[in-house]
Design an enzyme around this catalytic site. Sequence first.
Site, short mmCIF file in Angstrom:
data_model
loop_
_atom_site.label_atom_id
_atom_site.label_comp_id
_atom_site.label_asym_id
_atom_site.label_seq_id
_atom_site.Cartn_x
_atom_site.Cartn_y
_atom_site.Cartn_z
N GLN A 168 0.81 -1.22 0.00
CA GLN A 168 0.00 0.00 0.00
C GLN A 168 0.85 1.27 0.00
O GLN A 168 0.33 2.36 -0.25
CB GLN A 168 -0.97 0.00 1.19
CG GLN A 168 -0.30 0.11 2.55
CD GLN A 168 -1.30 -0.09 3.70
OE1 GLN A 168 -1.76 -1.20 3.96
NE2 GLN A 168 -1.63 0.99 4.38
N HIS A 211 0.94 -2.45 17.26
CA HIS A 211 1.94 -2.89 18.25
C HIS A 211 3.27 -3.15 17.55
O HIS A 211 3.29 -3.64 16.42
CB HIS A 211 1.43 -4.15 18.96
CG HIS A 211 0.10 -3.92 19.60
ND1 HIS A 211 -0.04 -3.36 20.85
CD2 HIS A 211 -1.15 -4.08 19.12
CE1 HIS A 211 -1.32 -3.23 21.13
NE2 HIS A 211 -2.03 -3.66 20.09
N ASP A 255 -7.45 -0.69 13.77
CA ASP A 255 -6.84 0.37 12.96
C ASP A 255 -6.34 -0.10 11.60
O ASP A 255 -5.84 0.68 10.82
CB ASP A 255 -5.66 0.97 13.72
CG ASP A 255 -4.53 -0.04 13.92
OD1 ASP A 255 -4.85 -1.24 14.06
OD2 ASP A 255 -3.37 0.35 13.91
N HIS A 256 -6.47 -1.39 11.32
CA HIS A 256 -5.89 -1.89 10.07
C HIS A 256 -6.84 -2.92 9.46
O HIS A 256 -7.48 -3.68 10.17
CB HIS A 256 -4.53 -2.53 10.39
CG HIS A 256 -3.73 -2.89 9.18
ND1 HIS A 256 -3.69 -2.12 8.04
CD2 HIS A 256 -2.93 -3.97 8.92
CE1 HIS A 256 -2.89 -2.70 7.15
NE2 HIS A 256 -2.42 -3.83 7.66
N ASP A 263 -6.47 -4.94 15.28
CA ASP A 263 -5.65 -4.00 16.03
C ASP A 263 -4.20 -4.35 15.70
O ASP A 263 -3.69 -5.37 16.15
CB ASP A 263 -5.94 -4.17 17.53
CG ASP A 263 -4.99 -3.34 18.39
OD1 ASP A 263 -4.20 -2.56 17.84
OD2 ASP A 263 -5.06 -3.49 19.63
N ASN A 322 -1.56 -9.50 4.28
CA ASN A 322 -1.39 -8.07 4.55
C ASN A 322 -1.09 -7.35 3.24
O ASN A 322 -0.90 -7.98 2.20
CB ASN A 322 -0.23 -7.90 5.56
CG ASN A 322 -0.29 -6.57 6.27
OD1 ASN A 322 -1.12 -5.71 5.97
ND2 ASN A 322 0.61 -6.37 7.22
N CYS A 345 -5.32 0.58 3.36
CA CYS A 345 -5.51 -0.84 3.67
C CYS A 345 -6.94 -1.28 3.42
O CYS A 345 -7.18 -2.40 2.97
CB CYS A 345 -5.13 -1.10 5.12
SG CYS A 345 -6.15 -0.20 6.29
N GLU A 393 -7.59 -0.88 -6.49
CA GLU A 393 -7.66 -0.21 -5.19
C GLU A 393 -7.75 1.30 -5.40
O GLU A 393 -8.43 2.01 -4.68
CB GLU A 393 -6.42 -0.51 -4.34
CG GLU A 393 -6.30 -1.95 -3.88
CD GLU A 393 -5.60 -2.84 -4.90
OE1 GLU A 393 -5.06 -2.32 -5.90
OE2 GLU A 393 -5.59 -4.07 -4.68
#
Length: 332
Positions: free
Chosen positions: A132, A253, A277-278, A250, A299, A138, A163
């Site tokens: 990305q 981290h 968040d993702h 989430d 991912n 995302c 996208e």
Amino acid sequence: MIPTLFLATLCLGVVSAAPLHDSSLDAEWHEWKTRHGKTYMMNEEGQKRAVWENNRKMIELHNEDYAKGKHGFSLEMNAFGDLTNTEFKEVMTGFRGMSTTEMSLFQEPLLGDVPKSVDWRKHGYVTPVKHQGKCGACWAFSAVGSLVGQMFRKTGKLVPLSEQNLVDCSWSYGNKGCDGGWMDAAFQYVKDNGGLDTSESYPYEARNTTCRYNPKYSAANVTGFVRIPPSEHLLMKAVATVGPISVAIDSKHPSFQFYRGGMYYEANCSNDLIFLDHAVLLVGYGEESDGKKYWLVKNSWGENWGVNGYIKMARDQNNNCGIATYALYPTV
Ligand SMILES: *[C@@H]1O[C@H](CO)[C@@H](O)[C@H](O)[C@H]1NC(C)=O
Ligand SMILES: *[C@@H]1O[C@H](CO)[C@@H](O)[C@H](O)[C@H]1NC(C)=O
Ligand SMILES: *[C@@H]1O[C@H](CO)[C@@H](O)[C@H](O)[C@H]1NC(C)=O
């Protein structure tokens, strides 16, 4: 409140004003910069180096614990090494809570057992891993992933979709291009728009550009979308019977930022929607020989992150990182 904030800012200022470097790492630092094509202005190099050293140390400590069996996954230095976890969250994610569109709920299929493991990559449902870039899109990658899968299921053809078309054209649905968005809003856009272009005709640029949708190059339609109620059991049934599913997690981290391989489990993860968040794509699930269950997750940070761009995330461990909290797929 105000004195605390003031103190925090002041302390940060002191730390970054005088970064100390470990000169024994000079060669490694230069090698890392070369490998990832990093160039800095003279006045930012010191701060970047300090962040890199910090991350390097954190990774080393984690991997020492991993060797002692204290973690189920290892970490590695990668292209994100010069980003603090805060900077990382700002650029590399891009999922924004949930929009308010109506959607139908997934009903548990009445058939009996589903397989113990599923990997839709082996059945032609999944395109290669993409990157990305420095753009919080995302949500567009996740939405395209499940839409491509459902189109494949319907037509038997794997056609990569755009996208960038979603980034540029779905603002009126509440999406914010490189500043984040929602998968349900993306599906609603494709439905109302009557199509979505191929990525070949409308390639990804990792920035907001003006909408250039051209119906001539559309390769998908959406008739609606289905949300899976927040349950790992139902999510497994959905993955097994439907195909790849769009999910939010989430990811904020350091353990996720530098994940290398193994079974990802993060005790600090939240599974509350407001902390997700993702957005990523669930392409299957399975079980290791030691009985540990995982989700197979694609991912959008390129093939050099994780296991060729993928991560195995803990399954049936109290919805770790919220993988079952916001899961959905389009109907085509
Ligand atoms: C995209 O647009 C948003 C909202 O206007 C803006 O905040 C962001 O910086 C833009 N990002 C890029 C990479 O163009
Ligand atoms: C999408 O739907 C429109 C209108 O029904 C149709 O003309 C078009 O061929 C469909 N496109 C695909 C890729 O199925
Ligand atoms: C959880 O977060 C706290 C505070 O940020 C940190 O000290 C701790 O090491 C984290 N635990 C794990 C398992 O990462």
